[in-house]
Design a protein around this motif. Structure first.
Motif, PDB file in Angstrom:
ATOM      1  N   GLY A  21      -7.341   8.416  -0.567  1.00 20.51           N
ATOM      2  CA  GLY A  21      -6.488   8.857  -1.666  1.00 20.51           C
ATOM      3  C   GLY A  21      -5.220   8.058  -1.841  1.00 20.51           C
ATOM      4  O   GLY A  21      -4.386   8.392  -2.692  1.00 20.51           O
ATOM      5  N   GLY A  22      -5.055   6.992  -1.070  1.00 19.46           N
ATOM      6  CA  GLY A  22      -3.895   6.125  -1.246  1.00 19.46           C
ATOM      7  C   GLY A  22      -4.140   5.124  -2.360  1.00 19.46           C
ATOM      8  O   GLY A  22      -5.145   5.197  -3.077  1.00 19.46           O
ATOM      9  N   ARG A  23      -3.236   4.193  -2.509  1.00 23.74           N
ATOM     10  CA  ARG A  23      -3.389   3.199  -3.574  1.00 23.74           C
ATOM     11  C   ARG A  23      -2.750   1.879  -3.163  1.00 23.74           C
ATOM     12  O   ARG A  23      -1.899   1.833  -2.271  1.00 23.74           O
ATOM     13  N   ILE A  24      -3.172   0.813  -3.824  1.00 23.11           N
ATOM     14  CA  ILE A  24      -2.511  -0.470  -3.702  1.00 23.11           C
ATOM     15  C   ILE A  24      -1.593  -0.615  -4.907  1.00 23.11           C
ATOM     16  O   ILE A  24      -2.003  -0.394  -6.048  1.00 23.11           O
TER      17      ILE A  24
ATOM     18  N   PHE B  45      -7.259  -1.361   4.823  1.00 26.22           N
ATOM     19  CA  PHE B  45      -6.988  -1.372   3.390  1.00 26.22           C
ATOM     20  C   PHE B  45      -7.917  -0.391   2.666  1.00 26.22           C
ATOM     21  O   PHE B  45      -7.480   0.454   1.875  1.00 26.22           O
ATOM     22  N   ARG B  46      -9.218  -0.485   2.968  1.00 25.69           N
ATOM     23  CA  ARG B  46     -10.199   0.370   2.299  1.00 25.69           C
ATOM     24  C   ARG B  46     -10.058   1.833   2.712  1.00 25.69           C
ATOM     25  O   ARG B  46     -10.279   2.745   1.908  1.00 25.69           O
ATOM     26  N   ALA B  47      -9.686   2.065   3.971  1.00 21.32           N
ATOM     27  CA  ALA B  47      -9.514   3.440   4.439  1.00 21.32           C
ATOM     28  C   ALA B  47      -8.362   4.121   3.713  1.00 21.32           C
ATOM     29  O   ALA B  47      -8.449   5.315   3.362  1.00 21.32           O
ATOM     30  N   ILE B  48      -7.280   3.386   3.465  1.00 20.76           N
ATOM     31  CA  ILE B  48      -6.153   3.955   2.724  1.00 20.76           C
ATOM     32  C   ILE B  48      -6.581   4.325   1.325  1.00 20.76           C
ATOM     33  O   ILE B  48      -6.254   5.408   0.809  1.00 20.76           O
TER      34      ILE B  48
ATOM     35  N   MET C  17       0.821  -1.192   0.000  1.00 20.04           N
ATOM     36  CA  MET C  17       0.000   0.000   0.000  1.00 20.04           C
ATOM     37  C   MET C  17       0.865   1.257   0.000  1.00 20.04           C
ATOM     38  O   MET C  17       1.974   1.260   0.537  1.00 20.04           O
ATOM     39  N   GLU C  18       0.332   2.311  -0.601  1.00 15.40           N
ATOM     40  CA  GLU C  18       0.942   3.634  -0.493  1.00 15.40           C
ATOM     41  C   GLU C  18      -0.107   4.576   0.071  1.00 15.40           C
ATOM     42  O   GLU C  18      -1.198   4.711  -0.491  1.00 15.40           O
ATOM     43  N   THR C  19       0.203   5.213   1.175  1.00 14.53           N
ATOM     44  CA  THR C  19      -0.743   6.122   1.807  1.00 14.53           C
ATOM     45  C   THR C  19      -0.795   7.444   1.047  1.00 14.53           C
ATOM     46  O   THR C  19       0.078   7.728   0.219  1.00 14.53           O
ATOM     47  N   PRO C  20      -1.790   8.281   1.309  1.00 16.14           N
ATOM     48  CA  PRO C  20      -1.858   9.584   0.641  1.00 16.14           C
ATOM     49  C   PRO C  20      -0.612  10.436   0.860  1.00 16.14           C
ATOM     50  O   PRO C  20      -0.261  11.259   0.017  1.00 16.14           O
TER      51      PRO C  20
END
Length: 286
Positions: free
Chosen positions: A242-245, A235-238, A115-118
């Motif tokens: 505005g984050g991404r997988i 996972f869904r909150a990220i 994951m990459e956070t916002p």
């Protein structure tokens, strides 16, 4: 505050993805212009065959495999080595995995999400499916498996294991064994055991209680939620914020099998990562 990028991992992916174009399949349930535009741009890394139902029969620019059971079809294409790897895409995740397992007899459930956070922090999150991680032994095996995977790809794992209760609350209420409080206390005790077992193996691991933000700020790059339900919501909150997988490998599958979030549109890193994985296997077999 600087972000915690997994530079060693992404650098290795870029280098290996450039070693040669690969032949992969992508599951597509319905035409989606944003996804198709993304996949078209990734042609320098892969020949991509789209596998889906009749709804995609008019898609141009790709080899198409039309099947009213695309999950079964893409699984059989991977199992028979018709393609070198697959991205599950927008077809059903459980049906695809179950079909592949039934064909091959393989059993695999380790599926960490990069994951990459916002803010730009990058981390591997385990236990992202609701049924996962409801006992300490499974959580330990998942944490260990992700750590072993990251080391192979040049990332030194720093493992954060979480509980359902704060440190100070557990100290005050640890004698309560029943009800909701008893369940929360059990998650704390389980985490202490998991961390102890990981440390015996030489890993940098810590019980971060409920403090995800502080763990990431401290550089944690392997995140082990208290169970799959919590991990799924993390996972869904990220993604929602505005984050991404970036990647979601089924890492103990014998063939390169990449999963994803069902709501994704940008599969660029997924394709590069899958190409890198395939090329790595080719190079290591030489």
């Amino acid at each position: 505050m600087t972000t915690k990028k997994l530079g060693a991992f992404t650098k290795k992916v870029e280098e290996l993805a450039a070693k040669g174009r690969v032949n992969i399949a992508f599951g597509l349930a319905t035409p989606d212009k944003e996804i198709l535009d993304c996949l078209s741009k990734m042609s320098e890394y892969a020949d991509i065959t789209l596998v889906g139902p009749g709804a995609i029969k008019d898609v141009k620019g790709f080899k198409l495999v039309i099947d009213e059971n695309p999950e079964q079809k893409i699984a059989s294409m991977l199992a028979s080595d018709e393609v070198e790897g697959i991205i599950r895409g927008t077809i059903d995740d459980f049906k695809t995995a179950d079909a592949y397992k039934k064909i091959t007899g393989e059993h695999f459930d380790l599926n960490p999400g990069l994951m990459e956070t916002p803010k730009g922090d990058q981390l591997f999150c385990g236990l992202c499916s609701n049924p996962e991680g409801w006992n300490k032994e499974e959580r330990f095996e998942i944490a260990k498996g992700i750590a072993e995977f990251t080391k192979k790809w040049g990332v030194e794992p720093k493992i954060a294991v979480f509980t359902g209760v704060r440190h100070e609350t557990y100290k005050r209420k640890k004698d309560i064994k029943d009800g909701v409080v008893g369940i929360l206390n059990k998650t704390y005790e389980d985490t202490e055991w998991i961390v102890s077992e990981l440390k015996k193996l030489g890993y940098d691991a810590k019980n971060w209680s409920i403090d995800l933000d502080l763990a990431v700020e401290d550089g944690a790059n392997v995140i082990v939620p208290v169970n799959g339900m919590v991990g799924n919501q993390l996972f869904r909150a990220i993604l929602l914020s505005g984050g991404r997988i970036m990647a979601a490998p089924r890492v103990v599958c014998k063939r390169p099998y990449e999963d994803n979030s069902r709501n994704e549109k940008d599969f660029s890193f997924h394709v590069k990562w899958l190409a890198a994985w395939i090329n790595s296997k080719k190079l290591n077999n030489k």
